[in-house]
Structures are given as C-alpha cells and as structure tokens.
Design a protein around this motif. Structure first.
Motif, PDB file in Angstrom:
ATOM      1  N   LEU A  77      28.423 -61.696  -0.350  1.00  0.00           N
ATOM      2  CA  LEU A  77      28.198 -63.037  -0.889  1.00  0.00           C
ATOM      3  C   LEU A  77      29.483 -63.840  -0.977  1.00  0.00           C
ATOM      4  N   PHE A  78      30.597 -63.191  -1.321  1.00  0.00           N
ATOM      5  CA  PHE A  78      31.833 -63.930  -1.581  1.00  0.00           C
ATOM      6  C   PHE A  78      32.898 -63.763  -0.503  1.00  0.00           C
ATOM      7  N   VAL A  79      32.644 -62.942   0.502  1.00  0.00           N
ATOM      8  CA  VAL A  79      33.596 -62.795   1.602  1.00  0.00           C
ATOM      9  C   VAL A  79      32.959 -63.219   2.922  1.00  0.00           C
ATOM     10  N   ASP A  80      31.812 -62.636   3.247  1.00  0.00           N
ATOM     11  CA  ASP A  80      31.168 -62.965   4.510  1.00  0.00           C
ATOM     12  C   ASP A  80      30.549 -64.362   4.488  1.00  0.00           C
ATOM     13  N   ASP A  81      29.852 -64.707   3.389  1.00  0.00           N
ATOM     14  CA  ASP A  81      29.172 -66.005   3.294  1.00  0.00           C
ATOM     15  C   ASP A  81      29.741 -66.841   2.152  1.00  0.00           C
ATOM     16  N   TYR A  82      31.051 -66.777   1.971  1.00  0.00           N
ATOM     17  CA  TYR A  82      31.642 -67.448   0.802  1.00  0.00           C
ATOM     18  C   TYR A  82      31.536 -68.964   0.886  1.00  0.00           C
ATOM     19  N   GLN A  83      31.522 -69.533   2.099  1.00  0.00           N
ATOM     20  CA  GLN A  83      31.442 -70.989   2.217  1.00  0.00           C
ATOM     21  C   GLN A  83      30.095 -71.516   1.704  1.00  0.00           C
ATOM     22  N   ASP A  84      29.008 -70.871   2.114  1.00  0.00           N
ATOM     23  CA  ASP A  84      27.691 -71.301   1.631  1.00  0.00           C
ATOM     24  C   ASP A  84      27.552 -71.083   0.125  1.00  0.00           C
ATOM     25  N   THR A  85      28.076 -69.975  -0.364  1.00  0.00           N
ATOM     26  CA  THR A  85      27.964 -69.687  -1.800  1.00  0.00           C
ATOM     27  C   THR A  85      28.750 -70.687  -2.633  1.00  0.00           C
ATOM     28  N   LEU A  86      30.005 -70.922  -2.248  1.00  0.00           N
ATOM     29  CA  LEU A  86      30.842 -71.851  -3.006  1.00  0.00           C
ATOM     30  C   LEU A  86      30.291 -73.277  -2.929  1.00  0.00           C
ATOM     31  N   ARG A  87      29.768 -73.676  -1.780  1.00  0.00           N
ATOM     32  CA  ARG A  87      29.209 -75.023  -1.662  1.00  0.00           C
ATOM     33  C   ARG A  87      27.988 -75.186  -2.559  1.00  0.00           C
ATOM     34  N   ALA A  88      27.093 -74.201  -2.548  1.00  0.00           N
ATOM     35  CA  ALA A  88      25.901 -74.291  -3.408  1.00  0.00           C
ATOM     36  C   ALA A  88      26.280 -74.244  -4.884  1.00  0.00           C
ATOM     37  N   TYR A  89      27.265 -73.428  -5.230  1.00  0.00           N
ATOM     38  CA  TYR A  89      27.705 -73.322  -6.628  1.00  0.00           C
ATOM     39  C   TYR A  89      28.340 -74.630  -7.090  1.00  0.00           C
ATOM     40  N   PHE A  90      29.177 -75.195  -6.262  1.00  0.00           N
ATOM     41  CA  PHE A  90      29.814 -76.474  -6.597  1.00  0.00           C
ATOM     42  C   PHE A  90      28.772 -77.580  -6.711  1.00  0.00           C
ATOM     43  N   ASN A  91      27.818 -77.599  -5.799  1.00  0.00           N
ATOM     44  CA  ASN A  91      26.762 -78.615  -5.867  1.00  0.00           C
ATOM     45  C   ASN A  91      25.954 -78.495  -7.152  1.00  0.00           C
ATOM     46  N   SER A  92      25.622 -77.283  -7.546  1.00  0.00           N
ATOM     47  CA  SER A  92      24.849 -77.095  -8.774  1.00  0.00           C
ATOM     48  C   SER A  92      25.618 -77.579  -9.995  1.00  0.00           C
ATOM     49  N   ILE A  93      26.906 -77.282 -10.043  1.00  0.00           N
ATOM     50  CA  ILE A  93      27.716 -77.707 -11.187  1.00  0.00           C
ATOM     51  C   ILE A  93      27.799 -79.225 -11.254  1.00  0.00           C
ATOM     52  N   VAL A  94      28.117 -79.866 -10.137  1.00  0.00           N
ATOM     53  CA  VAL A  94      28.266 -81.322 -10.122  1.00  0.00           C
ATOM     54  C   VAL A  94      26.945 -82.009 -10.442  1.00  0.00           C
ATOM     55  N   ILE A  95      25.882 -81.593  -9.781  1.00  0.00           N
ATOM     56  CA  ILE A  95      24.584 -82.258  -9.945  1.00  0.00           C
ATOM     57  C   ILE A  95      24.022 -82.028 -11.344  1.00  0.00           C
ATOM     58  N   SER A  96      24.053 -80.792 -11.817  1.00  0.00           N
ATOM     59  CA  SER A  96      23.442 -80.473 -13.112  1.00  0.00           C
ATOM     60  C   SER A  96      24.210 -81.111 -14.263  1.00  0.00           C
ATOM     61  N   PHE A  97      25.532 -80.991 -14.266  1.00  0.00           N
ATOM     62  CA  PHE A  97      26.313 -81.552 -15.361  1.00  0.00           C
ATOM     63  C   PHE A  97      26.249 -83.079 -15.349  1.00  0.00           C
ATOM     64  N   SER A  98      26.294 -83.690 -14.185  1.00  0.00           N
ATOM     65  CA  SER A  98      26.220 -85.156 -14.115  1.00  0.00           C
ATOM     66  C   SER A  98      24.854 -85.655 -14.559  1.00  0.00           C
ATOM     67  N   ALA A  99      23.799 -85.024 -14.077  1.00  0.00           N
ATOM     68  CA  ALA A  99      22.454 -85.438 -14.475  1.00  0.00           C
ATOM     69  C   ALA A  99      22.221 -85.221 -15.962  1.00  0.00           C
ATOM     70  N   THR A 100      22.733 -84.122 -16.502  1.00  0.00           N
ATOM     71  CA  THR A 100      22.576 -83.867 -17.939  1.00  0.00           C
ATOM     72  C   THR A 100      23.309 -84.905 -18.767  1.00  0.00           C
ATOM     73  N   ALA A 101      24.547 -85.202 -18.410  1.00  0.00           N
ATOM     74  CA  ALA A 101      25.323 -86.188 -19.167  1.00  0.00           C
ATOM     75  C   ALA A 101      24.668 -87.571 -19.106  1.00  0.00           C
ATOM     76  N   LEU A 102      24.210 -87.956 -17.927  1.00  0.00           N
ATOM     77  CA  LEU A 102      23.599 -89.280 -17.782  1.00  0.00           C
ATOM     78  C   LEU A 102      22.277 -89.374 -18.534  1.00  0.00           C
ATOM     79  N   SER A 103      21.432 -88.358 -18.426  1.00  0.00           N
ATOM     80  CA  SER A 103      20.133 -88.406 -19.099  1.00  0.00           C
ATOM     81  C   SER A 103      20.288 -88.350 -20.615  1.00  0.00           C
ATOM     82  N   VAL A 104      21.222 -87.543 -21.119  1.00  0.00           N
ATOM     83  CA  VAL A 104      21.434 -87.477 -22.565  1.00  0.00           C
ATOM     84  C   VAL A 104      22.014 -88.789 -23.089  1.00  0.00           C
TER      85      VAL A 104
END
Length: 348
Positions: A77-104
C-alpha cells in the motif's frame, strides 16, 4: 467522614464510595464492553500483518504464536502503490475538513438566526424563486443561453413578480416550517439526487474536482448542523444576550463572544458528527470523482473488486490508516465537549 463497619462486599466502607462487589461488577462490565468495542480494531491490526495464505487458513489472533507477522500488505500500500494511497488520503483530508468547516460555519449561523429571529416569508415568493431558478437552469443547459444573461433576466423577473404578485397572497411560513424543510432535505435519500447533481457539475465542468465534493458534502450535511445547533442555541439563556445588546453589542458580536463559548459542547459534537459523515461518504464520491479527487472510501472499495478476490490484508491497512484522523479529531474535541457541558450547566 469515615464510618467503622465490618468488612463486607456489599456495603461501602466509606460514604460516597461504591461497595466492593458493585465495583467489581461495574469494572467487569466496562472491561467486557471495551473488549467488545476494541476487538474489531484489533482484528484489523492483526489482519494487516497477515499474508494471503494465513488469512485463508482461518482465524488466528496471536502474532508469533498462531502465525508469523508479515509487512507485505503495508509495503504493497505504501511502497508499490504509494502514489494512489497518498493522493486518496490527501483528497479525503482536504475535502472532509473543508466541507465540515464550511457546513458548521454556515449552519451554525443559520441555526442561531432561526432560534433568535422570527421569519415570515411569503410562500408565493418562495415558489416564484424556485420556478425562476429552474427556468434559468433549463435556459442555460437546454437552449445554450449565456449564463450571465439568464441569471440577470431571472433576477429581474423575480424582483418584479415578487412585488406584483406577492402582495396578493399572504400565506406565510414560520421558523418551524423553515426548520422542518431544512431537515427534510437530509431525509431525502442521496441516491435520488445524485444523478441531477452529477449532471449539474458535468455541465459546468467541475467533475472530479475538490470543489465539487466540498460543496456537495457541505450542502448534504448542513441540515444536520442546523437541526442540532438549533437545539443547543435554544438552551442558552437569552437574558445574557439581551444584557450584552443593552451594553451596545451587535448581534454578530453577541454570537461570537457569548453564544459560541456557551455552545462549545454542541459545536464540538456537531463538528465530530459531520466530520465522520463527510469522511465516510461513498455515494457522492463514487459519482463525482474518478482519479484526481478520489477519496479513501473509494480506494478501500476498489480492493473488494479485484481479480484476486477480496484483499483483506491490504484493506485492513487502508482502514487502519483511514480511521486515524477521525480518532485524533475525537480526542481533540473531547475536552471541548466536557468543558462546554460544564459551562452550559451554569446559568448567568
């Protein structure tokens, strides 16, 4: 003050303490419940250190006793496919935290306004607004009319029709009607609206973007924020706000300096709930993202549809990493929830 009595399992030795038998039963129940709650996490952790052969052989739970741990799932997950994992993880953090802050943020101000201001909008005016919005959208998407011209015509028509026809009908809505309409948007099944939302973002070329998912998550979760914060704001004594306004404080200043500190517990609990809903959202992420804005739920679900079958070991690693931000947020907000409950218990 201590009382000298004969030792007994069913009688407390000191006033204000529990009897030894009651304490034993209580701690046994708590330990049993903790084991029941934490066992799925433990199962994920040990599965992440198993290989395919160990997983297929049966349920083994003790590393170095039942099986030999392996890091191949973490490496995959973190060596062979680290690009897909890090991109999805970064997207989740940005999208979830931004949407939560804006909606609250927006939802809290809306809930405060509904709890303090009496609204009585004209029903006919609202229906005209909905009709003109739909007409403007059809003009842009079907007849290829320039969106600036369509919006300008729609605003002008709304202004004149609202003033001309709105006076003829005096059917008014009130705060309770508005609040029910807001929460009814959350009752609606997401699968009903996901296709229109997809078509809307497709027409403006915003598919597979962070902004599209942030706006969608914000709109979907905002009714929950309004509903919860409305109840929290109603528990705050209005005498404090009236005293502040007599001293010259504005309504926004009162909201910022008095209401928000007293509603800290509600804000923390609501933020945590909205964050969990945004972080685990799957349906909208599946329709509105492909590669650039793909989130962690989509990445985990993809491990369930491969040619090699269900990759339990790799999926366990992804889930362990996925729950870390939510757990950290819960730990951070826990102290604010406790402090807010103590502050809210004191009136005046």
């Amino acid at each position: 003050m201590k009382i000298l009595t004969k030792p007994s399992l069913f009688e407390p030795r000191v006033i204000g303490e529990m009897a030894p038998a009651a304490r034993i039963i209580l701690y046994a129940v708590l330990l049993g419940w903790a084991a029941f709650v934490l066992f799925p996490i433990y199962w994920l952790v040990i599965t992440s250190f198993k290989n395919a052969a160990t997983v297929n052989q049966g349920p083994f739970f003790l590393p170095w006793v039942d099986f030999r741990p392996s890091l191949h799932a973490w490496r995959e997950l973190f060596v062979d496919d680290y690009q897909d994992t890090l991109r999805a993880y970064f997207n989740s953090i940005v999208i979830s935290f931004s949407a939560t802050a804006l909606s609250v943020l927006v939802g809290s101000m809306a809930a405060y306004a509904l709890s303090r201001v009496h609204y009585a909008p004209n029903l006919i005016t609202i229906l005209f607004f909905i009709f003109l919005v739909a007409l403007t959208w059809v003009s842009i998407s079907t007849f290829a009319i320039d969106w600036r011209l369509a919006v300008a015509v729609g605003v002008a028509l709304f202004f004149f029709l609202a003033r001309a026809v709105g006076r003829l009908y005096q059917i008014r809505l009130h705060n309770g009607d508005i609040l029910f309409w807001i929460i009814s948007q959350r009752i609606l099944a997401p699968i009903v609206v996901v296709v229109p939302i997809y078509m809307m973002f497709q027409s403006v070329r915003m598919l597979d973007t962070h902004l599209a998912l942030i706006l969608t998550y914000c709109v979907v979760n905002m009714p929950i924020v309004v509903w919860l914060m409305f109840d929290f704001f109603n528990t705050i004594p209005r005498d404090l706000e009236e005293s502040a306004q007599l001293d010259g404080a504005t309504m926004f200043g009162t909201f910022r300096e008095i209401v928000l500190p007293l509603s800290r517990a509600g804000l923390a609990a609501t933020t945590l709930l909205v964050m969990i809903l945004s972080w685990n959202e799957y349906l909208f992420a599946l329709f509105l993202s492909t590669t650039k804005a793909q989130t962690m739920p989509i990445l985990v679900a993809a491990m369930n549809a491969g040619e090699r079958g269900i990759l339990w070991w790799t999926m366990s690693v992804a889930i362990i990493v996925m729950i870390i931000p939510v757990v950290l947020l819960a730990v951070i907000l826990q102290k604010y929830i406790s402090k807010g409950l103590l502050v809210g218990a004191v009136k005046g």
